[in-house]
Design a protein around this motif. Structure first.
Motif, PDB file in Angstrom:
ATOM      1  N   ILE A  91     -48.409   6.503 -87.514  1.00 40.65           N
ATOM      2  CA  ILE A  91     -49.155   6.504 -88.314  1.00 40.65           C
ATOM      3  C   ILE A  91     -49.720   7.883 -88.963  1.00 40.65           C
ATOM      4  O   ILE A  91     -50.517   7.972 -89.822  1.00 40.65           O
ATOM      5  N   ALA A  92     -49.193   8.961 -88.262  1.00 44.84           N
ATOM      6  CA  ALA A  92     -49.625  10.179 -88.792  1.00 44.84           C
ATOM      7  C   ALA A  92     -48.798  10.856 -90.022  1.00 44.84           C
ATOM      8  O   ALA A  92     -49.075  11.906 -90.293  1.00 44.84           O
ATOM      9  N   ALA A  93     -47.782  10.180 -90.406  1.00 48.94           N
ATOM     10  CA  ALA A  93     -46.792  10.852 -91.298  1.00 48.94           C
ATOM     11  C   ALA A  93     -47.690  10.725 -92.717  1.00 48.94           C
ATOM     12  O   ALA A  93     -48.409   9.863 -92.989  1.00 48.94           O
ATOM     13  N   GLN A  94     -47.519  12.010 -93.363  1.00 45.93           N
ATOM     14  CA  GLN A  94     -48.271  12.020 -94.593  1.00 45.93           C
ATOM     15  C   GLN A  94     -47.393  11.716 -95.601  1.00 45.93           C
ATOM     16  O   GLN A  94     -47.923  11.027 -96.821  1.00 45.93           O
ATOM     17  N   GLY A  95     -46.543  12.547 -96.068  1.00 48.23           N
ATOM     18  CA  GLY A  95     -45.928  12.545 -97.459  1.00 48.23           C
ATOM     19  C   GLY A  95     -45.062  11.725 -98.093  1.00 48.23           C
ATOM     20  O   GLY A  95     -45.515  11.346 -99.277  1.00 48.23           O
ATOM     21  N   GLY A  96     -44.384  10.944 -97.461  1.00 47.79           N
ATOM     22  CA  GLY A  96     -43.821   9.887 -98.165  1.00 47.79           C
ATOM     23  C   GLY A  96     -42.545   9.279 -97.827  1.00 47.79           C
ATOM     24  O   GLY A  96     -42.196   9.786 -96.543  1.00 47.79           O
ATOM     25  N   ILE A  97     -41.966   8.341 -98.206  1.00 46.67           N
ATOM     26  CA  ILE A  97     -40.863   7.481 -97.840  1.00 46.67           C
ATOM     27  C   ILE A  97     -39.778   7.697 -98.877  1.00 46.67           C
ATOM     28  O   ILE A  97     -40.060   7.107-100.276  1.00 46.67           O
ATOM     29  N   ASN A  98     -38.634   8.076 -98.919  1.00 48.09           N
ATOM     30  CA  ASN A  98     -37.512   7.984 -99.800  1.00 48.09           C
ATOM     31  C   ASN A  98     -37.067   6.776 -99.926  1.00 48.09           C
ATOM     32  O   ASN A  98     -37.035   5.772 -99.030  1.00 48.09           O
ATOM     33  N   ALA A  99     -36.590   6.465-101.271  1.00 44.26           N
ATOM     34  CA  ALA A  99     -35.648   5.239-101.624  1.00 44.26           C
ATOM     35  C   ALA A  99     -35.137   5.460-102.723  1.00 44.26           C
ATOM     36  O   ALA A  99     -35.474   5.854-103.739  1.00 44.26           O
ATOM     37  N   ALA A 100     -33.789   4.918-102.632  1.00 41.12           N
ATOM     38  CA  ALA A 100     -32.961   5.200-103.856  1.00 41.12           C
ATOM     39  C   ALA A 100     -33.191   4.153-104.994  1.00 41.12           C
ATOM     40  O   ALA A 100     -32.216   3.579-105.604  1.00 41.12           O
ATOM     41  N   LYS A 101     -34.539   3.932-105.665  1.00 44.72           N
ATOM     42  CA  LYS A 101     -34.780   3.024-106.581  1.00 44.72           C
ATOM     43  C   LYS A 101     -34.455   3.660-107.825  1.00 44.72           C
ATOM     44  O   LYS A 101     -34.242   2.779-109.064  1.00 44.72           O
ATOM     45  N   ASN A 102     -34.370   4.948-108.094  1.00 41.79           N
ATOM     46  CA  ASN A 102     -34.151   5.379-109.585  1.00 41.79           C
ATOM     47  C   ASN A 102     -34.990   4.785-110.326  1.00 41.79           C
ATOM     48  O   ASN A 102     -34.624   4.783-111.586  1.00 41.79           O
ATOM     49  N   TYR A 103     -36.115   4.654-110.018  1.00 44.25           N
ATOM     50  CA  TYR A 103     -37.188   4.229-110.918  1.00 44.25           C
ATOM     51  C   TYR A 103     -37.615   5.170-112.124  1.00 44.25           C
ATOM     52  O   TYR A 103     -37.676   4.923-113.408  1.00 44.25           O
ATOM     53  N   PRO A 104     -37.503   6.616-111.712  1.00 41.70           N
ATOM     54  CA  PRO A 104     -37.939   7.655-112.749  1.00 41.70           C
ATOM     55  C   PRO A 104     -36.731   7.688-113.489  1.00 41.70           C
ATOM     56  O   PRO A 104     -36.774   8.522-114.397  1.00 41.70           O
ATOM     57  N   ASN A 105     -35.608   7.112-113.267  1.00 40.94           N
ATOM     58  CA  ASN A 105     -34.504   7.207-114.206  1.00 40.94           C
ATOM     59  C   ASN A 105     -33.924   8.682-114.331  1.00 40.94           C
ATOM     60  O   ASN A 105     -33.620   9.215-115.359  1.00 40.94           O
ATOM     61  N   ASP A 106     -34.008   9.418-113.211  1.00 43.47           N
ATOM     62  CA  ASP A 106     -33.515  10.899-113.255  1.00 43.47           C
ATOM     63  C   ASP A 106     -32.241  11.134-112.393  1.00 43.47           C
ATOM     64  O   ASP A 106     -32.016  12.233-111.985  1.00 43.47           O
ATOM     65  N   GLY A 107     -31.684   9.940-112.326  1.00 41.04           N
ATOM     66  CA  GLY A 107     -30.073  10.132-111.838  1.00 41.04           C
ATOM     67  C   GLY A 107     -30.013  10.011-110.238  1.00 41.04           C
ATOM     68  O   GLY A 107     -28.979  10.234-109.706  1.00 41.04           O
ATOM     69  N   ASP A 108     -30.972   9.351-109.897  1.00 38.48           N
ATOM     70  CA  ASP A 108     -30.675   9.120-108.593  1.00 38.48           C
ATOM     71  C   ASP A 108     -29.749   7.699-108.325  1.00 38.48           C
ATOM     72  O   ASP A 108     -29.703   6.944-109.102  1.00 38.48           O
ATOM     73  N   SER A 109     -29.360   7.604-106.989  1.00 40.47           N
ATOM     74  CA  SER A 109     -28.511   6.447-106.630  1.00 40.47           C
ATOM     75  C   SER A 109     -28.352   6.340-105.216  1.00 40.47           C
ATOM     76  O   SER A 109     -28.749   7.377-104.582  1.00 40.47           O
ATOM     77  N   ILE A 110     -28.187   5.324-104.704  1.00 47.95           N
ATOM     78  CA  ILE A 110     -27.671   5.229-103.271  1.00 47.95           C
ATOM     79  C   ILE A 110     -26.713   6.279-103.033  1.00 47.95           C
ATOM     80  O   ILE A 110     -26.915   6.808-101.827  1.00 47.95           O
ATOM     81  N   PHE A 111     -25.775   6.435-103.504  1.00 54.09           N
ATOM     82  CA  PHE A 111     -24.800   7.615-103.300  1.00 54.09           C
ATOM     83  C   PHE A 111     -25.387   8.984-103.297  1.00 54.09           C
ATOM     84  O   PHE A 111     -25.124   9.688-102.201  1.00 54.09           O
ATOM     85  N   ARG A 112     -26.369   9.163-104.407  1.00 56.56           N
ATOM     86  CA  ARG A 112     -27.016  10.514-104.115  1.00 56.56           C
ATOM     87  C   ARG A 112     -27.775  10.599-102.887  1.00 56.56           C
ATOM     88  O   ARG A 112     -27.798  11.885-102.175  1.00 56.56           O
ATOM     89  N   LEU A 113     -28.429   9.554-102.481  1.00 56.16           N
ATOM     90  CA  LEU A 113     -29.284   9.647-101.214  1.00 56.16           C
ATOM     91  C   LEU A 113     -28.710  10.088-100.084  1.00 56.16           C
ATOM     92  O   LEU A 113     -28.892  10.830 -99.425  1.00 56.16           O
ATOM     93  N   PHE A 114     -27.368   9.069-100.105  1.00 62.48           N
ATOM     94  CA  PHE A 114     -26.450   9.421 -99.062  1.00 62.48           C
ATOM     95  C   PHE A 114     -26.052  10.709 -99.049  1.00 62.48           C
ATOM     96  O   PHE A 114     -25.683  11.574 -97.895  1.00 62.48           O
ATOM     97  N   TYR A 115     -25.531  11.381 -99.981  1.00 67.44           N
ATOM     98  CA  TYR A 115     -25.148  12.636-100.219  1.00 67.44           C
ATOM     99  C   TYR A 115     -25.918  13.808 -99.885  1.00 67.44           C
ATOM    100  O   TYR A 115     -25.566  14.618 -99.134  1.00 67.44           O
ATOM    101  N   ASP A 116     -27.197  13.587-100.418  1.00 67.26           N
ATOM    102  CA  ASP A 116     -27.985  14.675 -99.844  1.00 67.26           C
ATOM    103  C   ASP A 116     -28.395  14.613 -98.410  1.00 67.26           C
ATOM    104  O   ASP A 116     -28.705  15.563 -97.853  1.00 67.26           O
ATOM    105  N   THR A 117     -28.321  13.284 -97.793  1.00 71.19           N
ATOM    106  CA  THR A 117     -28.739  13.400 -96.625  1.00 71.19           C
ATOM    107  C   THR A 117     -27.554  13.932 -95.632  1.00 71.19           C
ATOM    108  O   THR A 117     -27.952  14.644 -94.617  1.00 71.19           O
ATOM    109  N   VAL A 118     -26.593  13.589 -95.918  1.00 69.54           N
ATOM    110  CA  VAL A 118     -25.231  14.215 -94.973  1.00 69.54           C
ATOM    111  C   VAL A 118     -25.360  15.414 -95.282  1.00 69.54           C
ATOM    112  O   VAL A 118     -25.346  16.465 -94.481  1.00 69.54           O
ATOM    113  N   LYS A 119     -25.591  16.153 -96.446  1.00 72.16           N
ATOM    114  CA  LYS A 119     -25.647  17.753 -96.765  1.00 72.16           C
ATOM    115  C   LYS A 119     -26.697  18.074 -95.846  1.00 72.16           C
ATOM    116  O   LYS A 119     -26.628  19.263 -95.348  1.00 72.16           O
ATOM    117  N   GLY A 120     -28.015  17.809 -96.237  1.00 67.05           N
ATOM    118  CA  GLY A 120     -29.088  18.405 -95.727  1.00 67.05           C
ATOM    119  C   GLY A 120     -28.989  17.819 -94.323  1.00 67.05           C
ATOM    120  O   GLY A 120     -29.542  19.162 -93.479  1.00 67.05           O
TER     121      GLY A 120
END
Ligand code: FAD
Ligand code: HEM
Ligand code: FES
Lengths: 654, 217, 259
Positions: A91-120
């Motif tokens: 209940i206490a989480a504040q900021g948000g939840i990630n999802a590779a929807k790419n609604y803003p059309n800024d180059g996101d994808s399932i692959f990029r979220l995967f890549y960022d998470t492995v690297k992160g």
């Protein structure tokens, strides 16, 4: 191991510990989850009704799993430590939840979220799991919207996104500063619906105190009714542990006060391997400790670093008020050290840098354990109203806690423990090394490696609960006839007796100290030696100190009241006792991992300019600890990690 | 009883709806009643008031209207009392320190007591001008009757107290009823805040009659 | 900054639901930077070291979001401030020498379990009766398939912020749960996703609320003043509207619902 074969979709790796077979599917990364779901046997609806599923914990993972499995027809019993599932720590989480929807059309994808998470995660997570997580992320948003989660919207009525935690795409969905609350209320409403329909037997105010394993298979738990003190037995065909992280081993953390390691630790002592306990995340922007009575630390959203500048006085022990310190005598150390990322460096780097400054005697405030986060320049540039519009409620929260006005005087911030990447080892099906015991959410070790990206924990809890476990539970249940085990089974009676004895033992010590005071002392040791920077000698002394403190606990704790009653001191004492055992393993894990990666920073292993130095040759693996009995050292087993898609590289934020 | 009515009466919200609707209808009645009574001030000999009274009394629908009023009162009082008893039951143990955050008003906290005072007043009022009159077999000039009753001993003071209670009752009632009926909106709420002054108008208006007869005639 | 303050706490002690409770006085030295719950922690530590039973009180997040903390301080639910839970209340809000009476939330529907801990499971049962959108996992349409006007989403969020603490009930002279129920009704009723079950939900949740023995709403509006999340009493009017509409247009098949 015959019991586990049903779901194996690849042949067991020869050189890997037999219990640490990841069961990751083979083939192209993007097709693995689909393929795996197909390979898992289905359980027909009539049979589902016969299976009893026991869920422990009602955070995002537990509530989502309970609701979904009940919808599918399983007979679900859910144990909730609180008076209501809605109060779980998520209940206490504040900021948000990630999802590779790419609604803003800024180059996101399932692959990029995967890549960022492995690297992160600094290359310490299992690739197949992470890819599945990224895949599920989009469905989560669909599901939550349908439940009525009031995510932020654009004027056109579409969902809004923001960028979070230094990500270069805007993939974070949010509901004001209360995303965790809204997501949990969504899952809670789904759970409530099933309770109302009679498909979930919800047991509030129950704390799991032990796991019951019959013939090597998890068959239920022993729980204490926190309102009456009764020790209760719960038998099932499969047990899902969704009991969250162990951040409170530090005593002071941003976790809710009831978060604890008891459930996972007890399961560990019954045979579940504990993976990477030393991977803990320290969040850089929390409100600092104000005194010895401090009970809890409050997180301030990371977004503050978008506009605030972090600094300390250049002079040591400068006691002037911040307004009096001229520009030339301020050290904006993040901007100085990391010119390209500046104040937006990742969490672990920002935290460690703050510690460096306070260690060097440049800390600010009455305790000297803080650095400034200054909005003066942003206010001059954009005006106070713009800043108020962006961060108004955070500023208000800060003012309420500290009694200071952050529009006038810089905030004081300090890192605090926030999340634990380590947890019970699970395979691709989320099944632990005890067949029939599945572990979901923060309680498992799986998806974030050595460091978690912002807004990815909520995603993982819900992915595990809504989408992964409903499929992978079949790995355990499909096509097999589990022998009938009820609460009358001798093993249930035996474990219940052990729990009762332990309770009596705690009540019988009648020493001088409260469990809480010992917990505080433990927190000090853990924070100082297993915190942001670790050394071999510090870890050794931590192990000694923890053992001595454990001794002190069992001789000198006082637990007033009785066991047959609502007794919060008793509840707490049991949790502290487990933290005292668990902390030692954490120290040992940190000691053995002779490298720096993500949230684990060993001072001996750093690059010449002070950055984390991974050792991929020796430590590209998950360490999975095996319990060998009271007083015996644990065995460090490993699950080697292979990176087929994202090639390990040194992180660089200069 | 039709099921929908049963359903309404068995629900907390239904009871409140009916309390509010009956209450508001009673307010409408009071407005009309006050307007009619103002004819007292039209002249010195009461002929305007008497002809107004005659107009009412000769209306063949009067018994029907009276029965309607009686039903409104009984429904309002019955439900209000029941709701109040339920409210008391919902909080059995009291706080050791009585305090609040400043939204509750004397008016809202005393609805049952002001209501009961109004009820007492009503009994007196009906005795004075309806039953009393019939029993005495008096006929003719209502104005004279009113004048003599309202100057007798403690009666005028009882009227003043009764109307004070009515004012208090309606000060909360007029705000509350619209909320109960779901008519809330920033603009509407502003209007209701003004409308509640009707409570003061009604209380002063009715209280003016005994004072008038006592001091000016 | 942190000179010490002397305060006296009069704390409600009650062994269990059956036994009578009483107030017990404790003198405490506190720092103005302490939160109210930290004062209770320190007091408990002292009680335990003296071998006495600690004061039971509910808490978890200690940052005003879980809704666990539930104290009435000097007759005010969550203490003197607006939009603040007890766990967010700091001692600098009091003066040295103050007497603070600490009581549990009192309502017949919230029986005291021990000391300051009450049983609020009635709220869960209300929620279970209809406080949801019936959508099974996996059956959801694409998230952006249904547009939601920003104003509606914002208003829904205003109502959805309810933390379910029960301060509204504690503060209401009638111990009514209308603010709690209406917040859920408004949250779901303002969104397109909540429309199909809007009437059914209003009927079911109101009858569940009535079954639990909460009082009726007299529109004192103390609930809104006590709500730590500033939930508006306008939601109550909305619930009243929705409920009437539902009753008047209710169909036969609803027999199994509600009562
Ligand atoms: C202040 C804060 C802010 C955060 N913000 C974000 C964010 O913006 N985005 C993001 O992605 N992540 C965020 N996180 C992380 C995220 O909230 C958690 O990792 C996630 O909610 C964990 O969910 P869960 O279901 O695994 O466990 P939890 O929500 O922790 O639920 C586990 C529950 O089990 C209970 N439990 C424990 N032991 C037992 C037992 N023995 N018996 C019964 N019950 C037990 C616990 O009390 C707890 O309520 C944040 C975390 C914190 C602390
Ligand atoms: C001329 C006479 C009266 C008028 C015009 C009147 C009007 C009203 C109105 C409009 C309300 C508001 C309903 C709501 O809160 O939604 C109300 C409430 C109430 N009335 Fe009356 N009323 C009258 C007489 C009485 C009497 C005789 C009683 C006697 C018991 C009474 C008891 C109450 C109570 C207790 C309430 C509050 C119910 C609650 O919300 O808790 N009223 N009244
Ligand atoms: S403890 Fe969570 S709201 Fe107060």
């Amino acid at each position: 191991m015959a019991t586990q074969e049903a779901a194996t979709t690849t042949s067991p790796a020869q050189n890997v510990h037999p219990k640490l077979q990841s069961k990751s599917p083979s083939g192209p990364m993007a097709e693995r989850w689909t393929k795996h779901k197909f390979d898992l046997k289905l359980i027909n609806p009539a049979n589902r009704r016969k299976f009893k599923v026991l869920v422990v914990g009602t955070g995002l993972a537990g509530s989502a799993a309970s609701a979904t499995l009940a919808e599918m027809g399983y007979k679900v019993t859910t144990l909730c430590i609180h008076d209501s599932p809605r109060r779980a720590h998520s209940i206490a989480a504040q900021g948000g939840i990630n999802a590779a929807k790419n609604y803003p059309n800024d180059g996101d994808s399932i692959f990029r979220l995967f890549y960022d998470t492995v690297k992160g995660g600094d290359f310490r997570a299992r690739e197949s799991n992470v890819h599945r997580l990224a895949e599920c992320s989009t469905q989560i948003i669909d599901q939550c919207v349908a439940q009525g989660v009031p995510f932020a919207r654009e004027y056109g009525g579409l969902l809004a996104n923001r960028s979070f935690g230094g990500a270069q795409v805007s993939r974070t969905f949010y509901a004001r500063g209360q995303t965790g609350q809204q997501l949990l209320l969504g899952a809670y409403s789904a759970l409530s619906r099933q309770v109302g329909l009679g498909r979930i037997n919800l047991r509030p105010r129950r704390e799991m105190l032990d796991l019951v394993v019959v013939d090597g298979v998890a068959r239920g738990v022993i729980a204490r009714n926190l309102a009456t003190g009764e020790i209760e037995k719960y038998a099932a065909d499969v047990v899902l542990m969704c009991t969250g992280g162990y951040g409170n081993v530090f005593y002071l953390s941003t976790n809710a006060k009831n978060c604890n390691v008891t459930a996972t630790w007890r399961a560990h002592k019954r045979g579940a391997y504990f993976a990477n306990p030393c991977f803990t995340q320290i969040h850089p922007t929390c409100i600092p400790v104000s005194g010895h009575y401090q009970s809890k630390l409050t997180l301030m959203s990371e977004s503050l670093r978008n506009d605030g500048r972090v600094w300390v006085p250049s002079k040591m022990s400068d006691t002037r008020s911040p307004e009096q310190i001229p520009e030339t005598e301020r050290d904006y150390y993040l901007e100085r050290k990391y010119p390209s990322f500046g104040n937006l460096v990742p969490r672990d780097i920002a935290s460690r840098s703050a510690k460096e400054q306070t260690d060097a005697g440049k800390g600010v405030g009455s305790t000297k354990m803080a650095v400034f986060l200054d909005f003066r320049d942003a206010i001059t540039r954009d005006g106070e109203d713009a800043i108020r519009a962006r961060y108004g409620n955070l500023f208000q929260m800060y003012a309420r806690i500290t009694g200071e006005n952050p529009y006038k005087t810089p905030m004081r911030i300090y890192p605090a423990v926030h999340y634990t990447m380590g947890g019970l080892w699970v395979d691709y099906n989320l099944e632990s090394t005890i067949p029939g015991l599945f572990v979901l959410g923060e309680a498992n070790f799986s998806d974030h490696g050595a460091n978690r990206l912002g807004a990815s924990a909520l995603m993982q809890g819900l992915a595990d609960g809504y989408f992964v476990i409903p499929a992978t539970i079949a790995a355990h249940l499909a096509g097999r006839a589990l022998p009938a085990v009820t609460e009358d089974h001798p093993e249930f009676r035996a474990v219940a007796q052990q729990v009762t004895d332990r309770t009596q033992r705690l009540l019988g010590i009648k020493g001088k100290r409260s469990a809480d005071s010992i917990h505080r002392q433990l927190g000090n040791i853990v924070w100082n030696q297993i915190g942001m920077a670790r050394t071999a000698s510090g870890l050794q002394s931590a192990m000694r100190d923890i053992a001595a403190l454990r001794e002190e606990f069992w001789n000198n704790v006082n637990v007033p009241g009785s066991g047959a009653d609502l007794n919060q001191q008793l509840e707490n004492a049991g949790r502290v006792a487990d933290f005292l055992e668990f902390a030692e393993l954490t120290a040992r894990d940190a000691y053995e991992r002779e490298e720096s990666c993500g949230g684990h920073f060993r001072e001996e292993h750093q690059t010449p300019d002070g950055e984390a130095q991974r050792d991929d040759v020796k430590f590209q693996h998950a360490a999975a600890w095996e319990y060998n009995g009271e007083g015996k050292p644990e065995t460090r087993n490993i699950e080697p990690l292979t990176f087929e898609v994202v090639k390990p590289a040194q992180r660089n934020y200069k | 009883m039709p099921t929908w009515l049963q359903k309404i009466l068995s629900s907390s919200l239904g009871k409140k709806y009916i309390t509010a609707i009956t209450g508001l209808l009673l307010v409408l009645f009071l407005v009309a009643h006050l307007a009619g009574n103002l004819t007292i001030y039209a002249d010195k000999d009461g002929s305007a008031f008497n002809s107004y009274a005659h107009l009412i009394e000769s209306n063949p629908l009067l018994p029907l209207a009276e029965a309607g009023l009686l039903v409104l009162f009984l429904a309002h009082i019955g439900l209000a009392v029941r709701v109040t008893i339920e409210n008391r039951r919902a909080r059995r143990s009291r706080y050791a320190v009585a305090n609040d955050k400043g939204k509750k008003t004397t008016s809202s906290a005393t609805m049952i007591w002001t209501g009961l005072i109004v009820l007492g007043f009503l009994i007196l009022h009906i005795w004075n001008f309806r039953i009393g009159k019939e029993l005495a077999g008096e006929s003719g000039d209502l104005y004279t009757l009113v004048k003599s009753e309202l100057r007798q001993g403690w009666t005028p003071w009882a009227y003043v107290v009764g109307m004070g209670a009515l004012g208090f009752h309606l000060w909360h009632a007029l705000r509350s009823a619209f909320q109960t009926l779901g008519a809330a909106h920033p603009y509407l709420d502003e209007a209701w805040e003004k409308l509640r002054w009707l409570a003061v108008v009604l209380a002063l208006g009715f209280a003016s009659f005994p004072l008038y007869f006592l001091f000016y005639t | 900054m942190s000179e010490s303050m002397h305060i006296t706490l009069n704390v409600w002690r009650q062994k269990n639901a059956q036994e009578e409770g009483r107030l017990e006085a404790h003198a405490c030295d506190v720092s103005p930077d302490m939160s109210f719950l930290e004062v209770l922690d320190v007091l408990n530590d002292k009680l335990v070291s003296e071998g006495k039973e600690a004061i039971a009180f509910e808490h978890d997040c200690r940052e005003g979001i879980c809704g666990s903390c539930s104290l009435v301080l000097n007759g005010q639910a969550h203490g003197p401030h607006k939009n603040t839970t007890t766990c967010q209340l700091h001692m600098r809000s009091f003066k040295s020498g103050d007497n603070i009476t600490v009581e549990p939330f009192r309502a017949a529907a919230f029986p005291v379990l021990k000391d300051l801990v009450v049983d609020r499971s009635a709220f869960d049962r209300i929620q279970q009766s209809g406080g949801y959108v019936s959508v099974n996992t996996g059956s959801a349409p694409a998230a952006n398939a249904v547009l939601v006007p920003k104003d509606d989403a914002d208003s829904a969020m205003d109502a959805a912020q309810c933390i379910g603490c029960g301060a509204c009930v504690a503060a209401c002279p009638n111990a009514s749960a209308m603010l709690f129920v209406s917040a859920k009704i408004a949250h779901l009723g303002l969104l397109p996703q909540g429309q199909p079950e809007r009437k059914k939900r209003a009927l079911a949740m109101v009858s569940a609320m009535d079954r639990e023995g909460f009082g009726n709403c007299s529109n004192h509006f103390e609930c809104g003043a006590a709500c730590p999340k500033g939930i508006s009493v306008a939601n109550i009017a909305r619930l009243n509207r929705d409920w009437l509409g539902a009753v008047l247009t209710e169909r036969e098949e609803r027999k199994d619902q509600g009562d």
